[in-house]
Design an enzyme around this catalytic site. Structure first.
Site, PDB file in Angstrom:
ATOM      1  N   TYR A  46      31.068  46.958  59.084  1.00 52.02           N
ATOM      2  CA  TYR A  46      30.611  47.337  60.427  1.00 52.02           C
ATOM      3  C   TYR A  46      31.515  48.373  61.071  1.00 52.02           C
ATOM      4  O   TYR A  46      31.042  49.336  61.656  1.00 52.02           O
ATOM      5  CB  TYR A  46      30.510  46.096  61.319  1.00 52.02           C
ATOM      6  CG  TYR A  46      29.364  45.194  60.935  1.00 52.02           C
ATOM      7  CD1 TYR A  46      28.107  45.374  61.501  1.00 52.02           C
ATOM      8  CD2 TYR A  46      29.515  44.198  59.986  1.00 52.02           C
ATOM      9  CE1 TYR A  46      27.029  44.570  61.145  1.00 52.02           C
ATOM     10  CE2 TYR A  46      28.444  43.388  59.617  1.00 52.02           C
ATOM     11  CZ  TYR A  46      27.212  43.585  60.195  1.00 52.02           C
ATOM     12  OH  TYR A  46      26.154  42.791  59.828  1.00 52.02           O
TER      13      TYR A  46
ATOM     14  N   HIS B  55      25.634  30.717  54.554  1.00 51.33           N
ATOM     15  CA  HIS B  55      25.924  31.674  55.624  1.00 51.33           C
ATOM     16  C   HIS B  55      26.356  30.858  56.852  1.00 51.33           C
ATOM     17  O   HIS B  55      25.696  30.854  57.879  1.00 51.33           O
ATOM     18  CB  HIS B  55      24.705  32.544  55.904  1.00 51.33           C
ATOM     19  CG  HIS B  55      25.008  33.823  56.635  1.00 51.33           C
ATOM     20  ND1 HIS B  55      24.642  35.075  56.149  1.00 51.33           N
ATOM     21  CD2 HIS B  55      25.631  34.062  57.812  1.00 51.33           C
ATOM     22  CE1 HIS B  55      25.026  36.009  57.011  1.00 51.33           C
ATOM     23  NE2 HIS B  55      25.622  35.433  58.031  1.00 51.33           N
TER      24      HIS B  55
ATOM     25  N   GLU C  34      25.433  44.093  54.191  1.00 48.87           N
ATOM     26  CA  GLU C  34      25.186  44.160  55.638  1.00 48.87           C
ATOM     27  C   GLU C  34      25.827  45.411  56.206  1.00 48.87           C
ATOM     28  O   GLU C  34      26.960  45.757  55.859  1.00 48.87           O
ATOM     29  CB  GLU C  34      25.817  42.973  56.400  1.00 48.87           C
ATOM     30  CG  GLU C  34      25.039  41.698  56.342  1.00 48.87           C
ATOM     31  CD  GLU C  34      25.735  40.575  57.124  1.00 48.87           C
ATOM     32  OE1 GLU C  34      26.369  40.850  58.159  1.00 48.87           O
ATOM     33  OE2 GLU C  34      25.623  39.421  56.667  1.00 48.87           O
TER      34      GLU C  34
ATOM     35  N   ARG D 195      17.446  39.981  51.852  1.00 47.92           N
ATOM     36  CA  ARG D 195      18.599  39.082  51.751  1.00 47.92           C
ATOM     37  C   ARG D 195      18.509  38.041  52.871  1.00 47.92           C
ATOM     38  O   ARG D 195      18.567  38.398  54.049  1.00 47.92           O
ATOM     39  CB  ARG D 195      19.893  39.893  51.875  1.00 47.92           C
ATOM     40  CG  ARG D 195      21.151  39.060  51.915  1.00 47.92           C
ATOM     41  CD  ARG D 195      22.403  39.933  51.893  1.00 47.92           C
ATOM     42  NE  ARG D 195      23.592  39.122  51.934  1.00 47.92           N
ATOM     43  CZ  ARG D 195      24.297  38.831  53.035  1.00 47.92           C
ATOM     44  NH1 ARG D 195      23.950  39.336  54.209  1.00 47.92           N
ATOM     45  NH2 ARG D 195      25.357  38.060  52.967  1.00 47.92           N
TER      46      ARG D 195
ATOM     47  N   ASN E 102      30.078  43.676  53.259  1.00 46.46           N
ATOM     48  CA  ASN E 102      29.571  43.878  54.615  1.00 46.46           C
ATOM     49  C   ASN E 102      30.543  44.762  55.365  1.00 46.46           C
ATOM     50  O   ASN E 102      31.744  44.468  55.411  1.00 46.46           O
ATOM     51  CB  ASN E 102      29.441  42.544  55.356  1.00 46.46           C
ATOM     52  CG  ASN E 102      28.362  41.652  54.760  1.00 46.46           C
ATOM     53  OD1 ASN E 102      27.625  42.060  53.871  1.00 46.46           O
ATOM     54  ND2 ASN E 102      28.275  40.431  55.264  1.00 46.46           N
TER      55      ASN E 102
ATOM     56  N   GLU F 142      30.704  36.072  53.635  1.00 51.49           N
ATOM     57  CA  GLU F 142      31.896  36.264  54.461  1.00 51.49           C
ATOM     58  C   GLU F 142      32.761  35.009  54.584  1.00 51.49           C
ATOM     59  O   GLU F 142      32.933  34.464  55.692  1.00 51.49           O
ATOM     60  CB  GLU F 142      31.503  36.765  55.854  1.00 51.49           C
ATOM     61  CG  GLU F 142      30.706  38.050  55.836  1.00 51.49           C
ATOM     62  CD  GLU F 142      30.559  38.688  57.215  1.00 51.49           C
ATOM     63  OE1 GLU F 142      30.854  38.028  58.219  1.00 51.49           O
ATOM     64  OE2 GLU F 142      30.175  39.864  57.276  1.00 51.49           O
TER      65      GLU F 142
HETATM   66  C1  GBH Z   1      28.374  39.497  60.051  1.00 50.54           C
HETATM   67  O1  GBH Z   1      29.602  39.130  60.502  1.00 50.54           O
HETATM   68  C2  GBH Z   1      27.618  38.252  59.777  1.00 50.54           C
HETATM   69  O2  GBH Z   1      27.446  38.042  58.383  1.00 50.54           O
HETATM   70  C3  GBH Z   1      26.305  38.178  60.474  1.00 50.54           C
HETATM   71  O3  GBH Z   1      25.825  36.873  60.432  1.00 50.54           O
HETATM   72  C4  GBH Z   1      26.462  38.701  61.874  1.00 50.54           C
HETATM   73  O4  GBH Z   1      25.328  38.513  62.650  1.00 50.54           O
HETATM   74  C5  GBH Z   1      26.775  40.163  61.774  1.00 50.54           C
HETATM   75  O5  GBH Z   1      27.846  40.419  60.929  1.00 50.54           O
HETATM   76  C6  GBH Z   1      27.047  40.819  63.114  1.00 50.54           C
HETATM   77  O6  GBH Z   1      28.148  40.261  63.736  1.00 50.54           O
HETATM   78  O7  GBH Z   1      37.935  39.551  63.787  1.00 50.54           O
HETATM   79  O8  GBH Z   1      39.392  41.434  64.262  1.00 50.54           O
HETATM   80  O9  GBH Z   1      38.412  41.217  62.132  1.00 50.54           O
HETATM   81  C7  GBH Z   1      30.485  40.152  60.825  1.00 50.54           C
HETATM   82  C8  GBH Z   1      31.737  39.532  61.354  1.00 50.54           C
HETATM   83  C9  GBH Z   1      32.599  41.427  62.461  1.00 50.54           C
HETATM   84  C10 GBH Z   1      34.010  39.679  61.644  1.00 50.54           C
HETATM   85  C11 GBH Z   1      33.794  42.288  62.692  1.00 50.54           C
HETATM   86  C12 GBH Z   1      35.174  40.540  61.859  1.00 50.54           C
HETATM   87  C13 GBH Z   1      36.063  42.366  63.113  1.00 50.54           C
HETATM   88  C14 GBH Z   1      36.919  41.870  64.159  1.00 50.54           C
HETATM   89  N1  GBH Z   1      32.821  40.453  61.440  1.00 50.54           N
HETATM   90  N2  GBH Z   1      34.922  41.489  62.930  1.00 50.54           N
HETATM   91  S1  GBH Z   1      38.262  40.964  63.540  1.00 50.54           S
END
Ligand code: GBH
Length: 468
Positions: A286, A116, A361, A74, A284, A161
């Site tokens: 995390y 992106h 992701e 991807r 995605n 996103e």
């Molecule tokens: C992804 O973003 C991206 O697609 C990628 O480019 C990036 O490198 C990767 O993850 C790692 O960061 O703002 O309170 O909701 C993830 C972005 C991460 C945004 C978690 C929201 C939670 C905090 N997201 N974040 S909040």
């Protein structure tokens, strides 16, 4: 527990984060070039000018993916590389065309994301995503690149996103273009949705009928008090999910934001255009998010780096507090909790039935160190990946239709506002030489893919890395 036959194992990257070559072969600036060159916006003044130098090392990177055994890759396409100033740039198109051919030669399915986050600067200057015309320009770009690569791309993803593009870019201002207008952010969200729908339709007219069409959302897996969860869910998840999946904008979102806008920027026919058919929904994930109602007096908690007094990305959620969650945490400060992964996938399975899902992701940043033998013993990343893949397996066992999993990221890269300080890669990148070194997590992922995920999540699976 096993993964279905044909489950797609992959890795993910994004153009601005890896390519470099910011002024080469006719590429025009994007909002991330401008933002990263603005003092104080990105940690240590880092920019994507060179990044991992993937623009020159792409062949080596595809070879590494072949050794990993991934079934899919991807990546994203830089709009300002293929259409600088709105004019087609053959050198830019050729770069992606060669990449796609090289992937196919190695049996790796290309999963191409059109956007992106790297909006061409001239499109931002004309108003950016808060301007309706950007949705149309995006569809024109989709048509162009669809004609060039449409016979060979396995899955087309319109946006990555859009929550980040709209709310981190136009409300919180922590991402490019760095604006802080809550109404502009809502307009941006709508025009991203509309751009998605128009681009999906444009692509379907020009690409192979066998191609799959998708979008990737960063959905917030929310826990906490019902009312706080409802509000944040509306402006972070359902603002995209509902119109894209044919339900139109949520009524509660319109009520929550009624003091800001009457939503008259949504015109007749827009919601129908946004509801373009989706073959697969990219997710995605995390970490989870914990919210509660703020009492209005005590200092408000802002987990995840939303500082007191700074503009919030959560438009219309003035009475919500983002609570600090128990650790352990990644180097981003994000709590590690794999139960959010199956929780999120099963929620989608229940509430939006019939749409196949793909984890586009998932991954973690840690402060990796190079060992004396030159290797990288990133056992916390191995554990993170193992536990989250196990959670995907649980969701599948409970009935969710999940078609694939993509580790973020193939390589250490430019982590947006954090520059090169945060490392998400399976493969370490030395800056500035660009030299690549496999971390233990890369060897582990190779073995996991080789076994189609068998044994992951078994009680006796301790994630031992077999190494080369
Ligand atoms: C992804 O973003 C991206 O697609 C990628 O480019 C990036 O490198 C990767 O993850 C790692 O960061 O703002 O309170 O909701 C993830 C972005 C991460 C945004 C978690 C929201 C939670 C905090 N997201 N974040 S909040």
């Amino acid at each position: 527990m096993g993964f279905p036959d044909g489950f797609l194992w992959g890795t993910a990257t994004a153009s601005y984060q890896i390519e470099g070559a910011a002024a080469e072969d006719g590429r025009a600036p994007s909002i991330w070039d401008t933002f990263s060159r603005t003092p104080g916006k990105v940690l240590d003044g880092d920019t994507g000018d060179v990044a991992t130098d993937h623009y020159h090392r792409w062949r080596e990177d595809v070879a590494a993916m072949a050794r990993l055994g991934v079934g899919a890759y991807r990546f994203s396409i830089s709009w300002s590389r293929v259409l600088p100033g709105g004019v087609p740039n053959q050198k830019g198109i050729d770069f992606y065309s060669r990449l796609v051919d090289e992937l196919l030669d190695h049996g790796i399915a290309p999963v191409a994301t059109l956007y992106h986050w790297d909006l061409p600067q001239d499109v931002e200057d004309a108003g950016g995503w808060p301007a309706r015309d950007t949705a149309k320009r995006f569809a024109d770009y989709a048509d162009r690149i669809g004609r060039a690569l449409g016979d060979r791309v396995h899955t087309w993803t319109t946006l990555n996103e859009p929550w980040c593009s709209a709310f981190l870019g136009y409300a919180a201002g922590v991402h490019a273009p760095g604006r802080t207008g809550p109404v502009d952010a809502l307009k941006a969200a709508h025009h991203l949705n509309l751009g998605h729908g128009l681009a999906n339709r444009a692509l379907r007219e020009v690409v192979a009928p066998s191609a799959l069409h998708s979008v990737t959302l960063n959905l917030h897996h929310l826990r906490g008090e019902d009312e706080a969860v409802r509000r944040v869910d509306a402006v972070s998840n359902r603002v995209f999910l509902d119109p894209m999946l044919g339900r139109g904008y949520p009524g509660d979102l319109k009520r929550d934001t009624a003091d800001l806008t009457d939503w008259s920027f949504v015109r007749d026919g827009d919601e129908a255009a946004i509801a373009a058919p989706l073959d697969v929904l990219g997710v995605n994930y995390y970490s989870p998010t914990l919210v509660r109602t703020w009492d209005g007096t005590s200092p408000r908690e802002h987990a995840d780096g939303h500082r007191q007094g700074a503009a919030t990305p959560f438009v219309g959620c003035g009475d919500v507090e983002f609570a600090v969650q128990p650790g352990p945490y990644t180097a981003m400060g994000w709590p590690i909790d794999a139960t959010g992964m199956d929780g999120l996938l099963l929620r989608l399975h229940r509430e939006y039935p019939g749409v196949p899902l793909m984890v586009t992701e998932n991954g973690a940043a840690f402060d990796d160190e190079v060992a004396e033998d030159g290797g990288v013993r990133d056992e916390r990343r191995v554990a993170y990946l193992r536990d989250h893949i196990a959670a995907v397996g649980r969701a599948i066992a409970a009935g969710a239709d999940v078609r694939g999993y993509f580790a973020w990221s193939l390589l250490d890269n430019f982590e947006w506002a954090y520059g090169y300080s945060k490392r998400f890669g399976l493969i370490r990148v030395d800056y500035p030489t660009g030299e690549r070194t496999w971390k233990d997590s890369a060897f582990w992922y190779r073995d996991a893919i080789g076994a189609n995920g068998a044994r992951i999540g078994d009680p006796d699976d301790d994630g031992t890395v077999r190494g080369q």
